[in-house]
Scaffold this active site. Structure first.
Site, short mmCIF file in Angstrom:
data_model
loop_
_atom_site.label_atom_id
_atom_site.label_comp_id
_atom_site.label_asym_id
_atom_site.label_seq_id
_atom_site.Cartn_x
_atom_site.Cartn_y
_atom_site.Cartn_z
N HIS A 70 -4.96 -2.26 9.36
CA HIS A 70 -3.54 -1.93 9.59
C HIS A 70 -3.23 -1.47 11.21
O HIS A 70 -4.16 -1.13 11.81
CB HIS A 70 -2.92 -1.17 8.26
P1 TYD Z 1 -4.94 2.77 2.78
O1 TYD Z 1 -3.97 2.71 3.81
O2 TYD Z 1 -5.50 1.73 2.10
O3 TYD Z 1 -6.25 3.45 3.27
P2 TYD Z 1 -7.34 3.11 4.50
O4 TYD Z 1 -6.62 3.29 5.86
O5 TYD Z 1 -8.39 3.96 4.30
O6 TYD Z 1 -7.71 1.76 4.17
O7 TYD Z 1 -4.70 3.72 1.58
C1 TYD Z 1 -5.06 3.78 0.35
C2 TYD Z 1 -4.10 4.24 -0.62
O8 TYD Z 1 -4.00 5.70 -0.41
C3 TYD Z 1 -2.64 3.68 -0.51
O9 TYD Z 1 -2.27 3.36 -1.88
C4 TYD Z 1 -1.97 4.64 0.07
C5 TYD Z 1 -2.64 5.99 -0.18
N1 TYD Z 1 -2.10 6.86 0.93
C6 TYD Z 1 -1.61 8.06 0.29
O10 TYD Z 1 -0.94 8.19 -0.47
N2 TYD Z 1 -1.47 8.93 1.46
C7 TYD Z 1 -2.11 8.96 2.56
O11 TYD Z 1 -1.90 9.84 3.60
C8 TYD Z 1 -2.81 7.79 2.84
C9 TYD Z 1 -3.46 7.57 4.27
C10 TYD Z 1 -2.75 6.95 2.00
#
Ligand code: TYD
Length: 154
Positions: A70
């Site tokens: 992302h």
């Molecule tokens: P995601 O953005 O997919 O993580 P990564 O960047 O490691 O791939 O996030 C995974 C899940 O966690 C998604 O449902 C959003 C949630 N999340 C939060 O609730 N708070 C946060 O600070 C973060 C980074 C993610």
């Protein structure tokens, strides 16, 4: 630390002001060493160029997993390999760079509008993220085509 071909030089922390950075770069944090081991302090707006509003960390990563995938519209971030190692692939829509992080006193500054993928996690790796914003899903581009359109490539 192992660097990929075009990796930026490491900047000493506290070597910058609070202006918003536009390029990724590595920050070398202080490590305070004595016979008991090492300690690295990180102070918001001094060692990283933003006020830290959130931290989170990724751990127990499944073998072969790829995280992130992302970009953020506004959020700036510093990523640190607190333990183990992993690769961070950054893409501003025009050029890609790969950074291998494997030291707890080295941070990778990731500016806004930068697509990132994180892979090649070693066993026991912990990726600490210092973020300039609270969690806000509307700050994400999770679709690469939307990101490329937003940076004006299409
Ligand atoms: P995601 O953005 O997919 O993580 P990564 O960047 O490691 O791939 O996030 C995974 C899940 O966690 C998604 O449902 C959003 C949630 N999340 C939060 O609730 N708070 C946060 O600070 C973060 C980074 C993610």
């Amino acid at each position: 630390m192992q660097l990929s071909g075009d990796q930026e030089p490491v900047l000493e922390s506290r070597g910058f002001g609070m202006e918003k950075m536009t390029q990724p770069y590595l920050i070398e944090f202080r490590d305070i060493l004595d016979h008991r081991g090492a300690l690295t302090p990180i102070e918001a707006e001094k060692d990283v160029p933003f006020a830290i509003r959130r931290i989170y960390y990724i751990y127990d990563v499944s073998h072969g997993a790829v995280r992130a995938g992302h970009s953020h519209k506004e959020l700036q971030q510093v990523l640190i390999a607190l333990s183990g190692s992993f690769n961070v692939h950054l893409d501003d829509g025009y050029a890609r760079q790969t950074f291998m992080l494997n030291r707890p006193n080295i941070g990778l500054y990731v500016p806004q509008m930068t697509w990132r993928d994180i892979d090649n996690f070693s066993g026991g790796a912990v990726c600490l993220s210092l973020a300039s914003q609270h969690y806000e899903e509307s700050d994400y581009y999770r679709d690469y085509e939307s990101f490329i359109r937003a940076v004006g490539r299409r």
